[in-house]
Design a protein around this motif. Structure first.
Motif, PDB file in Angstrom:
ATOM      1  N   PHE A  15     -39.388 -60.417  26.055  1.00 21.37           N
ATOM      2  CA  PHE A  15     -40.343 -59.762  26.942  1.00 21.37           C
ATOM      3  C   PHE A  15     -40.040 -58.269  27.044  1.00 21.37           C
ATOM      4  O   PHE A  15     -40.929 -57.433  26.909  1.00 21.37           O
ATOM      5  N   TYR A  16     -38.788 -57.921  27.293  1.00 16.42           N
ATOM      6  CA  TYR A  16     -38.434 -56.508  27.462  1.00 16.42           C
ATOM      7  C   TYR A  16     -38.564 -55.733  26.155  1.00 16.42           C
ATOM      8  O   TYR A  16     -38.910 -54.555  26.172  1.00 16.42           O
ATOM      9  N   LYS A  17     -38.328 -56.384  25.028  1.00 15.20           N
ATOM     10  CA  LYS A  17     -38.530 -55.726  23.733  1.00 15.20           C
ATOM     11  C   LYS A  17     -40.020 -55.401  23.557  1.00 15.20           C
ATOM     12  O   LYS A  17     -40.385 -54.296  23.153  1.00 15.20           O
ATOM     13  N   SER A  18     -40.874 -56.367  23.882  1.00 17.00           N
ATOM     14  CA  SER A  18     -42.319 -56.164  23.789  1.00 17.00           C
ATOM     15  C   SER A  18     -42.775 -55.075  24.766  1.00 17.00           C
ATOM     16  O   SER A  18     -43.596 -54.220  24.426  1.00 17.00           O
ATOM     17  N   LEU A  19     -42.242 -55.106  25.983  1.00 14.55           N
ATOM     18  CA  LEU A  19     -42.592 -54.098  26.982  1.00 14.55           C
ATOM     19  C   LEU A  19     -42.202 -52.713  26.496  1.00 14.55           C
ATOM     20  O   LEU A  19     -42.978 -51.763  26.633  1.00 14.55           O
ATOM     21  N   LYS A  20     -41.024 -52.590  25.913  1.00  9.45           N
ATOM     22  CA  LYS A  20     -40.576 -51.283  25.411  1.00  9.45           C
ATOM     23  C   LYS A  20     -41.538 -50.756  24.352  1.00  9.45           C
ATOM     24  O   LYS A  20     -41.911 -49.575  24.372  1.00  9.45           O
ATOM     25  N   GLU A  21     -41.961 -51.611  23.446  1.00  3.10           N
ATOM     26  CA  GLU A  21     -42.914 -51.192  22.408  1.00  3.10           C
ATOM     27  C   GLU A  21     -44.215 -50.695  23.031  1.00  3.10           C
ATOM     28  O   GLU A  21     -44.746 -49.659  22.640  1.00  3.10           O
ATOM     29  N   LYS A  22     -44.727 -51.437  24.013  1.00  6.26           N
ATOM     30  CA  LYS A  22     -45.973 -51.040  24.677  1.00  6.26           C
ATOM     31  C   LYS A  22     -45.812 -49.729  25.426  1.00  6.26           C
ATOM     32  O   LYS A  22     -46.702 -48.869  25.383  1.00  6.26           O
ATOM     33  N   LEU A  23     -44.698 -49.573  26.114  1.00  6.23           N
ATOM     34  CA  LEU A  23     -44.454 -48.334  26.846  1.00  6.23           C
ATOM     35  C   LEU A  23     -44.418 -47.139  25.900  1.00  6.23           C
ATOM     36  O   LEU A  23     -44.997 -46.087  26.191  1.00  6.23           O
ATOM     37  N   GLU A  24     -43.734 -47.293  24.777  1.00  2.60           N
ATOM     38  CA  GLU A  24     -43.609 -46.183  23.831  1.00  2.60           C
ATOM     39  C   GLU A  24     -44.945 -45.851  23.166  1.00  2.60           C
ATOM     40  O   GLU A  24     -45.193 -44.699  22.827  1.00  2.60           O
ATOM     41  N   GLU A  25     -45.805 -46.859  22.999  1.00  4.59           N
ATOM     42  CA  GLU A  25     -47.133 -46.620  22.428  1.00  4.59           C
ATOM     43  C   GLU A  25     -48.056 -45.900  23.410  1.00  4.59           C
ATOM     44  O   GLU A  25     -48.847 -45.058  23.008  1.00  4.59           O
ATOM     45  N   GLN A  26     -47.955 -46.261  24.683  1.00  7.16           N
ATOM     46  CA  GLN A  26     -48.931 -45.816  25.672  1.00  7.16           C
ATOM     47  C   GLN A  26     -48.495 -44.621  26.513  1.00  7.16           C
ATOM     48  O   GLN A  26     -49.293 -44.092  27.279  1.00  7.16           O
ATOM     49  N   HIS A  27     -47.246 -44.203  26.384  1.00  7.58           N
ATOM     50  CA  HIS A  27     -46.744 -43.121  27.223  1.00  7.58           C
ATOM     51  C   HIS A  27     -46.071 -42.053  26.374  1.00  7.58           C
ATOM     52  O   HIS A  27     -45.580 -42.317  25.282  1.00  7.58           O
TER      53      HIS A  27
END
Length: 101
Positions: A15-27
């Motif tokens: 979950f946290y790996k996926s969240l990190k990817e999303k954060l880096e894409e969107q921010h």
């Protein structure tokens, strides 16, 4: 951002790996990041959340539900990167009764 509790990721590490990817894409870090939490209307719970943000630059706003049973806590905090966002979420996750959005 969607509710941080995601039933598709039974493994917190995934979950946290996926969240990190999303954060880096969107921010575009470093930047202000909005954390949102819902807690029972208990000042001790809010204080526990705020302790996680000690030594960080943030602004806080609270809004009590119409029944007064719950309080939404919004914290706009300057963060350096996705790892710092995840670290904050992990610390808040240890506080019983806090729902993270």
């Amino acid at each position: 951002m969607a509710d941080i509790i995601d039933s598709n990721h039974a493994n917190p590490e995934e979950f946290y790996k996926s969240l990190k990817e999303k954060l880096e894409e969107q921010h575009n870090f470093p930047e202000e990041y909005l954390f949102k939490f819902i807690v029972t209307s208990d000042s001790e719970k809010i204080t526990e959340i705020l302790r996680v943000f000690d030594n960080l630059k943030y602004t806080l706003s609270n809004k009590e539900s119409s029944t007064g049973k719950y309080t939404s806590v919004s914290i706009d905090c300057f963060v350096l990167d996705a790892d710092q966002v995840i670290s904050i979420y992990k610390k808040v996750a240890t506080i019983e009764g806090v729902m993270m959005l």
